[in-house]
Design an enzyme around this catalytic site. Sequence first.
Site, PDB file in Angstrom:
ATOM      1  N   ASN A 182     -48.295  21.718 -35.877  1.00  0.00           N
ATOM      2  CA  ASN A 182     -48.386  20.311 -36.086  1.00  0.00           C
ATOM      3  C   ASN A 182     -49.919  19.917 -36.642  1.00  0.00           C
ATOM      4  O   ASN A 182     -50.835  20.520 -35.940  1.00  0.00           O
ATOM      5  CB  ASN A 182     -48.062  19.508 -34.931  1.00  0.00           C
ATOM      6  CG  ASN A 182     -48.403  17.958 -35.062  1.00  0.00           C
ATOM      7  OD1 ASN A 182     -47.570  17.484 -35.525  1.00  0.00           O
ATOM      8  ND2 ASN A 182     -49.416  17.430 -34.598  1.00  0.00           N
ATOM      9  N   GLU A 183     -49.926  19.270 -37.882  1.00  0.00           N
ATOM     10  CA  GLU A 183     -51.116  18.998 -38.356  1.00  0.00           C
ATOM     11  C   GLU A 183     -52.205  19.835 -38.108  1.00  0.00           C
ATOM     12  O   GLU A 183     -53.397  19.741 -37.672  1.00  0.00           O
ATOM     13  CB  GLU A 183     -51.701  17.512 -37.611  1.00  0.00           C
ATOM     14  CG  GLU A 183     -50.438  16.421 -37.609  1.00  0.00           C
ATOM     15  CD  GLU A 183     -50.728  15.143 -37.184  1.00  0.00           C
ATOM     16  OE1 GLU A 183     -51.882  15.166 -36.329  1.00  0.00           O
ATOM     17  OE2 GLU A 183     -50.125  14.114 -37.631  1.00  0.00           O
ATOM     18  N   PRO A 184     -52.503  21.148 -38.864  1.00  0.00           N
ATOM     19  CA  PRO A 184     -53.149  22.194 -38.943  1.00  0.00           C
ATOM     20  C   PRO A 184     -54.523  21.588 -39.490  1.00  0.00           C
ATOM     21  O   PRO A 184     -55.480  22.433 -39.548  1.00  0.00           O
ATOM     22  CB  PRO A 184     -52.587  23.204 -39.501  1.00  0.00           C
ATOM     23  CG  PRO A 184     -51.473  22.666 -40.574  1.00  0.00           C
ATOM     24  CD  PRO A 184     -50.991  21.338 -39.760  1.00  0.00           C
TER      25      PRO A 184
END
Length: 550
Positions: A182-184
């Site tokens: 998630n949202e790297p």
Amino acid sequence: MSSPQTAQVRVDASAWQGELAHSWNYIGYDEINYTTTPEGEELLAKFMAMQEKPYFVRPHHLFCTGNGHGIPKWGSTNAYLEDDDGTPIYDWTIVDQVFDTMLKYRCKPFVELGFMPQDLADPAHYDIGADAWSAQQYRATGWAAPPKDYQKWYDLVHALVQHCQQRYGENEIATWYWELWNEPDIFYWRGTPEEFNKLYDYTAAAVRAASPSARVGGPATTNPGPSSRAAAYLEGFLEHCANGRNAYTGGTGAPLDFISFHVKGGGYRADPRHRKQNPPSVKQVLRDTANGYAIISKYPQFQGLECILSEIDPDGWAAGGAHDNANLNFRNTEYYASFTAAAFDKVSRFAKQNGWDLRLLTWAFLFVGERCFEGTRVFSTQGIDKAIMNLFRMYAQIGTQQVAFESSAAKNPLDYADMNGRGEKPDIAGFAALSGSKRLDVLVYNHHDDWDMRGEYTVELEVAGLPFAGKSVTVTHQRIDAEHSNAYAEWVRQGRPNYPAPGQRAAIKARDGLELLEAPRTVEATSSTLRLSFTLPVHGISLLTLTAAE
């Protein structure tokens, strides 16, 4: 000539526009352990009761280490531990409870493969030796670290998919999504973009090895605004999947069955002074969605893939509430519903115009133990449904054969001079769909980004091309606004109690469902055209259902 406060809406039921994609059946939340609480099960049961198809449920923290108890912005399952010799220990007890609960309520897991187990976190980013007791540093940074051993990460993912295959069957898990992380591009990933792409190579290989029919994808990055880090990250990931060297196989590229990224209309942080800030922006949601599409379009090999906006919301920080920042009170009100209706409509129209298979995931669920109408981004507070929940109840009733819809007061947010359409009149728009030849549903919303805007507009609705001309027609008019389908208004009338007394709760709860604006009435469709008129306030939503008599 219509007055400035009038919108002319025309629906042509004979002008078919293909299938109306009911693409809103996706929800998500941070706190995976809330899934199995009584409150979580109660909410999932409500989605089951209204669903026309299964909802996909995407929680965070599937692989995190902890005590298995959910708190805001945190959860854990202890799915992965290591013994003193470093040998992995898999424990699927909590994972099974979570997935079993989703399936019990006819939902499906949207499996987010993350975050990093404590024993697998790279010591270069996180020192477990200094954190064995309190785990504070692990919750601060360790969960977002790359793995110390990519093969052990591969083995963990493979073991999970294989376990689910054995428990639920290949046919069932082939319908799930398997999304990495998630949202790297922000603090959720402490490694480099190259390390993330390497993690994806190992992940995709493990998923496919365990279940060849499983769908794997990503990268779940944040708003791909023009010239942003998120846009560059998304493009770098796609470039790697298309043309990069695969760190696991040594070949070129990596499997990609769907693409995901996020769009938010704004952001708020704690502000004890409670100063007014800019409202969320539908324009930002639409602009960044379109920019994400432009990036994806650079890669012909990915044309036709599903794209999931695996978080599409007015703002970020779901766990923040009105006590943290008074601006977040909009989430309690009809504004949250009208913003969502407008944003979903605009991005869905963009997708349809471009032949793009786009799905929409609302990042909201509930928070156990919160004060009533805390202002967090949730569907239900203390078991009382918010106006936003009633929007989804409307969605679930709408047919699937889309027909032409035009409004004289519809707006294109991309034309606004600023991000919020200051100086513009509200956007009055919507869509319509048939169910066979005996029912037509028309959804009309009235939205402006300014949550303080008030006013009422007359909607002159003309429905042409009715397939049931010459018959009696029952008109059912459901409404979300400040006084309808909106338990918040009753909570305010009851004195804003943090923990309502039984009588107060009963009065508030009585107003938390989807309500009629007026009693159903019968009209005669003497021709193929029917005209109706009604008023619609700013931040109001109407669903009119026209049903032919048998």
